[in-house]
Design a protein around this motif. Sequence first.
Motif, PDB file in Angstrom:
ATOM      1  N   TYR A   1       0.823  -1.198   0.000  1.00 33.94           N
ATOM      2  CA  TYR A   1       0.000   0.000   0.000  1.00 33.94           C
ATOM      3  C   TYR A   1       0.861   1.252   0.000  1.00 33.94           C
ATOM      4  CZ  TYR A   1       0.977   0.765   4.999  1.00 33.94           C
ATOM      5  OH  TYR A   1       1.601   1.002   6.193  1.00 33.94           O
ATOM      6  N   VAL A   2       0.267   2.332  -0.473  1.00 33.81           N
ATOM      7  CA  VAL A   2       0.857   3.662  -0.387  1.00 33.81           C
ATOM      8  C   VAL A   2      -0.243   4.588   0.135  1.00 33.81           C
ATOM      9  CG1 VAL A   2       0.320   4.145  -2.806  1.00 33.81           C
ATOM     10  CG2 VAL A   2       2.028   5.523  -1.629  1.00 33.81           C
ATOM     11  N   GLU A   3       0.111   5.448   1.065  1.00 35.43           N
ATOM     12  CA  GLU A   3      -0.862   6.317   1.717  1.00 35.43           C
ATOM     13  C   GLU A   3      -0.302   7.733   1.815  1.00 35.43           C
ATOM     14  OE1 GLU A   3      -3.577   6.558   5.803  1.00 35.43           O
ATOM     15  OE2 GLU A   3      -2.210   4.884   5.473  1.00 35.43           O
ATOM     16  N   PRO A   4      -0.503   8.569   0.810  1.00 37.96           N
ATOM     17  CA  PRO A   4      -0.057   9.959   0.896  1.00 37.96           C
ATOM     18  C   PRO A   4      -1.010  10.786   1.761  1.00 37.96           C
ATOM     19  CG  PRO A   4      -1.073   9.532  -1.233  1.00 37.96           C
ATOM     20  CD  PRO A   4      -1.030   8.226  -0.511  1.00 37.96           C
ATOM     21  N   TYR A   5      -0.414  11.695   2.536  1.00 35.99           N
ATOM     22  CA  TYR A   5      -1.197  12.566   3.416  1.00 35.99           C
ATOM     23  C   TYR A   5      -1.451  13.907   2.749  1.00 35.99           C
ATOM     24  CZ  TYR A   5      -0.659   9.393   7.352  1.00 35.99           C
ATOM     25  OH  TYR A   5      -0.718   8.305   8.180  1.00 35.99           O
ATOM     26  N   PHE A   6      -2.711  14.348   2.807  1.00 29.33           N
ATOM     27  CA  PHE A   6      -3.044  15.706   2.384  1.00 29.33           C
ATOM     28  C   PHE A   6      -2.718  16.700   3.500  1.00 29.33           C
ATOM     29  CE2 PHE A   6      -6.253  13.014   0.149  1.00 29.33           C
ATOM     30  CZ  PHE A   6      -5.724  13.157  -1.123  1.00 29.33           C
TER      31      PHE A   6
ATOM     32  N   LEU B   1      -5.733   6.177   0.768  1.00 25.18           N
ATOM     33  CA  LEU B   1      -5.095   4.861   0.809  1.00 25.18           C
ATOM     34  C   LEU B   1      -5.322   4.132  -0.513  1.00 25.18           C
ATOM     35  CD1 LEU B   1      -3.752   2.526   2.459  1.00 25.18           C
ATOM     36  CD2 LEU B   1      -6.067   1.841   3.105  1.00 25.18           C
ATOM     37  N   VAL B   2      -4.224   3.619  -1.091  1.00 26.74           N
ATOM     38  CA  VAL B   2      -4.299   2.816  -2.305  1.00 26.74           C
ATOM     39  C   VAL B   2      -3.598   1.487  -2.032  1.00 26.74           C
ATOM     40  CG1 VAL B   2      -3.721   2.651  -4.749  1.00 26.74           C
ATOM     41  CG2 VAL B   2      -4.304   4.884  -3.765  1.00 26.74           C
ATOM     42  N   GLU B   3      -4.306   0.372  -2.242  1.00 27.67           N
ATOM     43  CA  GLU B   3      -3.768  -0.964  -1.949  1.00 27.67           C
ATOM     44  C   GLU B   3      -3.904  -1.876  -3.163  1.00 27.67           C
ATOM     45  OE1 GLU B   3      -4.884  -1.652   2.753  1.00 27.67           O
ATOM     46  OE2 GLU B   3      -6.363  -2.139   1.210  1.00 27.67           O
ATOM     47  N   VAL B   4      -2.936  -2.744  -3.322  1.00 27.29           N
ATOM     48  CA  VAL B   4      -2.997  -3.838  -4.292  1.00 27.29           C
ATOM     49  C   VAL B   4      -2.620  -5.112  -3.558  1.00 27.29           C
ATOM     50  CG1 VAL B   4      -2.103  -4.788  -6.443  1.00 27.29           C
ATOM     51  CG2 VAL B   4      -2.375  -2.310  -6.208  1.00 27.29           C
TER      52      VAL B   4
ATOM     53  N   LEU C   1      -8.125  -4.810  -5.149  1.00 21.92           N
ATOM     54  CA  LEU C   1      -7.651  -3.450  -5.403  1.00 21.92           C
ATOM     55  C   LEU C   1      -8.534  -2.513  -4.582  1.00 21.92           C
ATOM     56  CD1 LEU C   1      -7.540  -3.762  -9.301  1.00 21.92           C
ATOM     57  CD2 LEU C   1      -5.677  -4.248  -7.716  1.00 21.92           C
ATOM     58  N   SER C   2      -7.939  -1.725  -3.694  1.00 22.11           N
ATOM     59  CA  SER C   2      -8.719  -0.890  -2.785  1.00 22.11           C
ATOM     60  C   SER C   2      -8.273   0.557  -2.846  1.00 22.11           C
ATOM     61  CB  SER C   2      -8.570  -1.389  -1.334  1.00 22.11           C
ATOM     62  OG  SER C   2      -8.972  -2.727  -1.202  1.00 22.11           O
ATOM     63  N   VAL C   3      -9.251   1.440  -2.726  1.00 19.32           N
ATOM     64  CA  VAL C   3      -9.000   2.879  -2.619  1.00 19.32           C
ATOM     65  C   VAL C   3      -9.872   3.398  -1.481  1.00 19.32           C
ATOM     66  CG1 VAL C   3      -9.136   5.126  -3.744  1.00 19.32           C
ATOM     67  CG2 VAL C   3      -8.467   3.114  -5.070  1.00 19.32           C
TER      68      VAL C   3
ATOM     69  N   GLY D   1     -13.989   3.380   1.990  1.00 12.90           N
ATOM     70  CA  GLY D   1     -13.502   3.222   0.628  1.00 12.90           C
ATOM     71  C   GLY D   1     -14.229   2.113  -0.104  1.00 12.90           C
ATOM     72  N   TYR D   2     -13.628   1.666  -1.202  1.00 13.74           N
ATOM     73  CA  TYR D   2     -14.222   0.631  -2.040  1.00 13.74           C
ATOM     74  C   TYR D   2     -13.134  -0.354  -2.461  1.00 13.74           C
ATOM     75  CZ  TYR D   2     -17.153  -1.604  -5.569  1.00 13.74           C
ATOM     76  OH  TYR D   2     -17.887  -2.518  -6.280  1.00 13.74           O
ATOM     77  N   ARG D   3     -13.474  -1.639  -2.467  1.00  8.87           N
ATOM     78  CA  ARG D   3     -12.543  -2.680  -2.903  1.00  8.87           C
ATOM     79  C   ARG D   3     -13.135  -3.425  -4.093  1.00  8.87           C
ATOM     80  NH1 ARG D   3     -11.490  -7.535   1.010  1.00  8.87           N
ATOM     81  NH2 ARG D   3     -13.422  -8.281   0.048  1.00  8.87           N
ATOM     82  N   TYR D   4     -12.356  -3.501  -5.154  1.00  8.77           N
ATOM     83  CA  TYR D   4     -12.719  -4.285  -6.335  1.00  8.77           C
ATOM     84  C   TYR D   4     -11.762  -5.455  -6.426  1.00  8.77           C
ATOM     85  CZ  TYR D   4     -13.609  -5.620 -11.159  1.00  8.77           C
ATOM     86  OH  TYR D   4     -13.912  -6.327 -12.281  1.00  8.77           O
ATOM     87  N   THR D   5     -12.294  -6.674  -6.524  1.00  4.84           N
ATOM     88  CA  THR D   5     -11.461  -7.876  -6.488  1.00  4.84           C
ATOM     89  C   THR D   5     -11.553  -8.626  -7.805  1.00  4.84           C
ATOM     90  OG1 THR D   5     -11.812  -8.076  -4.102  1.00  4.84           O
ATOM     91  CG2 THR D   5     -10.958 -10.008  -5.244  1.00  4.84           C
TER      92      THR D   5
END
Length: 239
Positions: free
Chosen positions: A116-121, A132-135, A162-164, A191-195
Amino acid sequence: MMMARFCLYVFFLLVGVPVAGLWAQTDAADTLRPGQNERPDKPKLIVETDQRFFYLKNADQPLLRNPVNVWGARAGLLLPVNIKVGVGYYFTNQSINEPWDEFDVSRRRLQYATVYVEPYFFRRRFWELSTLVEVGLGSARYEMLNRDTQQPVHRRTVAVPLSVGLSASVKLPVVFGIKPLRWFGVNFMAGYRYTLHEPVPLSESTLNGLFYSISPAIFLDRIYQDIGGWRKGRNRRKG
């Protein structure tokens, strides 16, 4: 699991209060100017538990029905550019009572690892906001009963989730000079997860859907900061 995390949360509070006098004397006080983000001076190790509630999409049911608990944990680095990167592991063990083709499905087990990568605003004194972006990569295992033969059947398929999501945390302030209070807060995530996976057998049920979580948060970067400030103050006093 939620109770265990709550007990851990209370434990840290109870341990932190007796040493509040030590922390109050450190030079790691929050000196942020208005509108300035908190930022670590070097990469910091971050370890987090992560329980989520998923609403798995099913064409035969309303979207927000039958939430599924997904348990997990994450470990990574919070970088000085205020981006968190790392890996995670999640699993669920879901009871199902649905007819799928010639089968009656009784259980579905999903487990997967993620990067995952999680950039902060924003990472402000009392709140923070990130995306949050996950694979991931894992498997879905189904326990079924063949209605014709009455024989149990196990099927397994590869799953690529795949999650955002959007994450927001509220941070506790220092009260009565008790500095360890600022180590804790509350986190909200949605968020939403597409698998990507092949249903076994073919059915209207999927592994896609909305998710959310509400949980206590422990800000390890603040703990590192306060411990470092306490050590510097102790060394100065010794010198």
